[in-house]
Scaffold this active site. Structure first.
Site, PDB file in Angstrom:
ATOM      1  N   ASP A 110       0.824  -1.209   0.000  1.00  0.00           N
ATOM      2  CA  ASP A 110       0.000   0.000   0.000  1.00  0.00           C
ATOM      3  C   ASP A 110       0.861   1.264   0.000  1.00  0.00           C
ATOM      4  OD1 ASP A 110      -2.177  -1.626   0.015  1.00  0.00           O
ATOM      5  OD2 ASP A 110      -2.518  -1.491   2.178  1.00  0.00           O
ATOM      6  N   LYS A 136     -12.187 -27.876 -12.661  1.00  0.00           N
ATOM      7  CA  LYS A 136     -13.277 -27.135 -13.303  1.00  0.00           C
ATOM      8  C   LYS A 136     -13.691 -26.022 -12.344  1.00  0.00           C
ATOM      9  CE  LYS A 136     -17.255 -27.177 -16.202  1.00  0.00           C
ATOM     10  NZ  LYS A 136     -17.752 -25.929 -15.735  1.00  0.00           N
ATOM     11  N   LYS A 171     -18.247 -33.952 -13.739  1.00  0.00           N
ATOM     12  CA  LYS A 171     -18.832 -33.178 -12.643  1.00  0.00           C
ATOM     13  C   LYS A 171     -18.823 -33.973 -11.342  1.00  0.00           C
ATOM     14  CE  LYS A 171     -20.409 -29.358 -14.557  1.00  0.00           C
ATOM     15  NZ  LYS A 171     -21.765 -29.020 -14.404  1.00  0.00           N
TER      16      LYS A 171
HETATM   17  S1  IVH Z   1     -11.802 -25.406 -21.294  1.00  0.00           S
HETATM   18  C1  IVH Z   1     -12.462 -25.849 -25.435  1.00  0.00           C
HETATM   19  N1  IVH Z   1     -10.981 -25.704 -18.806  1.00  0.00           N
HETATM   20  O1  IVH Z   1     -16.394 -24.429 -18.110  1.00  0.00           O
HETATM   21  C2  IVH Z   1     -12.938 -25.967 -24.053  1.00  0.00           C
HETATM   22  N2  IVH Z   1     -13.098 -24.711 -19.181  1.00  0.00           N
HETATM   23  O2  IVH Z   1     -18.477 -25.630 -20.152  1.00  0.00           O
HETATM   24  C3  IVH Z   1     -13.236 -24.676 -23.430  1.00  0.00           C
HETATM   25  N3  IVH Z   1     -14.258 -24.020 -17.142  1.00  0.00           N
HETATM   26  O3  IVH Z   1     -17.446 -21.595 -19.437  1.00  0.00           O
HETATM   27  C4  IVH Z   1     -13.264 -24.672 -21.959  1.00  0.00           C
HETATM   28  N4  IVH Z   1     -12.719 -24.688 -15.717  1.00  0.00           N
HETATM   29  O4  IVH Z   1     -15.168 -21.258 -18.431  1.00  0.00           O
HETATM   30  C5  IVH Z   1     -11.970 -25.267 -19.618  1.00  0.00           C
HETATM   31  N5  IVH Z   1     -10.135 -26.015 -16.670  1.00  0.00           N
HETATM   32  C6  IVH Z   1     -11.106 -25.579 -17.468  1.00  0.00           C
HETATM   33  C7  IVH Z   1     -12.278 -24.975 -16.961  1.00  0.00           C
HETATM   34  C8  IVH Z   1     -13.259 -24.556 -17.870  1.00  0.00           C
HETATM   35  C9  IVH Z   1     -13.905 -24.114 -15.854  1.00  0.00           C
HETATM   36  C10 IVH Z   1     -15.529 -23.445 -17.651  1.00  0.00           C
HETATM   37  C11 IVH Z   1     -15.357 -22.559 -18.840  1.00  0.00           C
HETATM   38  C12 IVH Z   1     -16.610 -22.677 -19.645  1.00  0.00           C
HETATM   39  C13 IVH Z   1     -17.224 -23.902 -19.105  1.00  0.00           C
HETATM   40  C14 IVH Z   1     -17.331 -24.904 -20.237  1.00  0.00           C
END
Ligand code: IVH
Length: 711
Positions: A39, A123, A320
């Protein structure tokens, strides 16, 4: 003054230190100085830059908070579409995914028995964004939107300290980095505790809080939210020798300054499932929420060979985690009355933390649903929630029910509306009970007004539920048309309504008069007329008068005739005739006809027009545009055909695309939305892959006709 202690040199030094601190803190997770030191240095840099504005650089840490955007976010077309992922919910689906890929790639990998290597990632349960760097400087950030274009939220993303404003060690002309913006669990808890202490409404979950923060028009507000970022991939990339594996791309992103969570490379579906179990066990210990893991073929050449189906890659899948469940008490069953009079029973629950959120209500859908589950007030119930999904009461633990407790009677829908007292009717064959009060029922009136005023309809800023309740309770407004009679004077008596806010509301109502026919039709709240149907009607009729003049029985007859004709033509492989208002079936038409035949509804429509609600009118196109499906995902998209398709000839495929409202081009460019590739596809496919375009096979193309364009 020697060059070393010049303001320029000091500013440079401070920028270097502050950038290094951010990197240590957000990427490496080991800060070398306390926040207070950060800061202090930050303020020193601010002071120098204020005194010498010419010393400010675009990537200076002081530039993280820009000025508010005046009129909403601009739309940004993604250079490379942002796709979604298909989901797997159990081991068998993961095995099928792996087997499919081995079959598909068998020639390249040397047989279907060869194990594929996958990169396993988290994910993230956040908001997907695209960050664009030109010459190493962050120039634009956008939301995913519909995958083809999103909203320009550059200034908000700039406030996130985990996002580097300048890439470390690169002179790439263009690099787009993709990832998720999220809020850590601990930060979320702190944020909500503060809101609670201030008597404000807490956020439902970290994901909603992050989404809300990114949508702020004033980046200063976004800056106060504890947003983080993790990178998981790239979009457009020019002249950068990127590695040839996903796992190495992630490592490279880390080197460039991005936070990247742990990932690993495993072999075959057994490797995937072992890693899945491990991540499931570690999930609770992570500082942020994940809703599963993502598997991607590690070799990028194999990813390209596997290609895409519609909007999702074939080479990746999200596995999932199962929905979380918890036990709690069913305190009460309340009845809510909706816009169309539908009575919805809602479970009031003893608050319980499940699936990353504190749940205190859950819809019980309808009477039958409650009977089927035999839910009774006072029961201990199992509540389930997964990610985005609305919380659900799964079942009651009936053996815990006290036999002697008389309050635990089976649920019955009330015979009269709990709001207006009108009769409640459940029609033959329907699951829903409805209040018959119509617009005399305050609840229906309130909901109808809220629907009319919402952002997607007439967009009256500031007209929220509390205000609507007051307007209805005070008998100031009965129908949407009454809103346009309000003035500062009539509003003056309302609770917490100062002169200024009254003037603001009147101005917002005035602004809403300029609208579109589609919004207007949607805003009327006709049953079964959602946004998409409203758009088709507006496009089809062009003017309100044309729509009001329609003979609905005659329209149904014309539709049926066209459909019959097309059935014949389809069998003969001939060009189809246009079907009027394709996608709008008899149930919707009956509902529109019923609404418009009601004199009070016509009066409201007339009064709205008389008070100045207006839109640009256009020529009708009902019988011409996109005859096979106005709402199809193909409308407005550009396709390139290459190779030999299994059943359609090149001309047939092109004709089919055009009939669905798409266009066909002969060469691949950035403007191409989809490349449809068959056997022996050549250089066009290669170019498409180099540009990262979506590649479809014939089946995927044909399947697109079934999907609506806003998927
Ligand atoms: S790859 C070509 N990697 O999941 C594939 N997506 O249903 C494009 N997401 O809105 C996505 N973690 O933002 C990828 N490790 C990850 C991810 C990820 C979260 C989200 C992504 C997208 C959704 C896809």
């Amino acid at each position: 003054m020697s060059s070393d202690d010049s303001p320029r040199a000091r500013a440079q030094e401070l920028r270097r230190l502050l950038t290094r601190f951010n990197h240590e803190y957000y990427v490496l997770n080991r800060p070398s100085m306390p926040d207070s030191a950060y800061d202090r240095l930050f303020r020193e840099l601010e002071t120098i830059e204020q005194a010498h504005p010419e010393l400010t650089t675009p990537d200076s840490p002081t530039r993280r908070v820009g000025s508010p955007v005046a009129a909403g976010f601009a739309s940004v077309r993604h250079a490379v579409p942002m796709l979604s992922l298909n989901n797997a919910f159990d081991g068998a689906e993961v095995e099928a995914f792996d087997q499919r890929l081995r079959g598909l790639l068998s020639e390249v990998i040397g047989g279907t028995d060869t194990l594929l290597e996958y990169c396993v990632e988290l994910k993230y349960d956040g908001i997907a964004v695209n960050l664009r760097y030109e010459d190493g400087i962050f120039v634009q950030g956008a939301t995913r939107g519909d995958g083809s274009s999103g909203e320009d939220i550059t200034e908000n993303l700039r406030t996130i300290r985990a996002i580097p404003l300048r890439l470390i060690d690169t002179d790439t002309p263009v690099l787009e980095v993709r990832g998720e913006v999220l809020i850590f669990k601990a930060d979320f808890a702190r944020m909500n505790a503060e809101l609670d202490a201030a008597g404000e409404k807490p956020f439902v979950n970290p994901r909603n809080a992050a989404a809300g923060a990114l949508r702020q028009l004033d980046p200063a507000i976004t800056a106060r939210r504890p947003l983080r970022f993790f990178a998981y991939g790239i979009g457009q990339a020019e002249e950068l020798s990127l590695p040839d594996r996903q796992s190495l791309v992630l490592d490279r992103l880390r080197e460039l300054g991005f936070p990247v969570a742990s990932h690993s490379v495993v072999s075959g579906s057994s490797g995937l499932l072992a890693r899945y179990r491990q991540m499931q066990a570690e999930r609770a210990t992570l500082p942020f929420e994940i809703d599963g893991v993502v598997y991607k073929i590690d070799r990028l050449d194999l990813q390209r060979a596997a290609g895409y189906v519609a909007r999702a890659p074939r080479f990746a899948i999200a596995h999932k985690f199962p929905a979380e469940e918890a036990l709690t008490e069913l305190l009460d069953i309340e009845i809510q009355v909706g816009r169309t009079g539908a009575l919805t029973p809602v479970a009031r629950l003893k608050p319980v933390f499940v699936g990353g959120t504190t749940v205190s209500n859950a819809t019980l859908h309808n009477e039958d649903e409650i009977r089927r589950k035999d839910l009774r007030i006072g029961d201990t119930v199992v509540v389930r929630r997964a990610g985005d999904v609305i919380p659900e009461v799964v079942r009651a633990l009936t053996d815990r029910r006290a036999a002697s407790d008389a309050s635990q009677a089976p649920f019955a829908m009330p015979g009269h509306c709990p709001v207006c007292g009108a009769a409640v009717v459940r029609e033959e064959g329907e699951a829903v009970s409805r209040c018959q009060g119509g617009l005399t029922c305050r609840a229906q009136r309130e909901q109808a007004l809220l629907h009319f005023a919402q952002r997607r309809a007439l967009d009256i800023e500031g007209l929220g539920d509390k205000l609507v309740r007051q307007l209805v309770d005070g008998d100031l407004v009965h129908t949407p048309a009454d809103l346009y009679r309000l003035d500062a004077e009539s509003l003056a008596g309302l609770d917490r309504m100062g002169e200024k806010s009254a003037a603001k509301l009147v101005a917002a109502i005035e602004r809403s008069k300029k609208t579109t026919l589609a919004r207007f039709l949607y805003g009327l709240g006709i049953r079964h007329v959602g946004e998409e149907v409203a758009r088709v009607l507006a496009d089809g009729y062009g003017t309100l008068t044309a729509l009001l003049d329609e003979d609905w029985d005659a329209l149904l007859a014309r539709k049926q005739a066209a459909q019959k004709e097309n059935a014949k033509r389809r069998a003969r492989g001939e060009t189809l005739v246009p079907v009027p208002l394709e996608g709008i079936g008899p149930e919707i038409i009956a509902s529109i006809a019923a609404f418009l035949s009601e004199p009070t509804n016509r009066e409201v429509v007339d009064a709205l027009v008389a008070s100045g609600v207006a839109w640009p009118e256009s020529a009708p196109s009902a019988e011409h545009a996109d005859p096979e499906g106005i709402a199809s995902a193909i409308s407005g998209k550009t396709f390139v055909l290459t190779g030999t398709l299994p059943s359609l000839s090149r001309d047939e495929a092109a004709d089919w695309i055009r009939r669905h409202g798409g266009s066909v081009s002969s060469s691949v460019s950035k403007k191409t939305d989809y490349v449809v590739a068959g056997e022996a596809a050549g250089s066009k496919l290669e170019k498409a892959q180099a540009l990262g375009l979506a590649v479809l096979d014939e089946a995927a193309l044909l399947a697109m006709a079934d999907r609506s364009s806003d998927l």
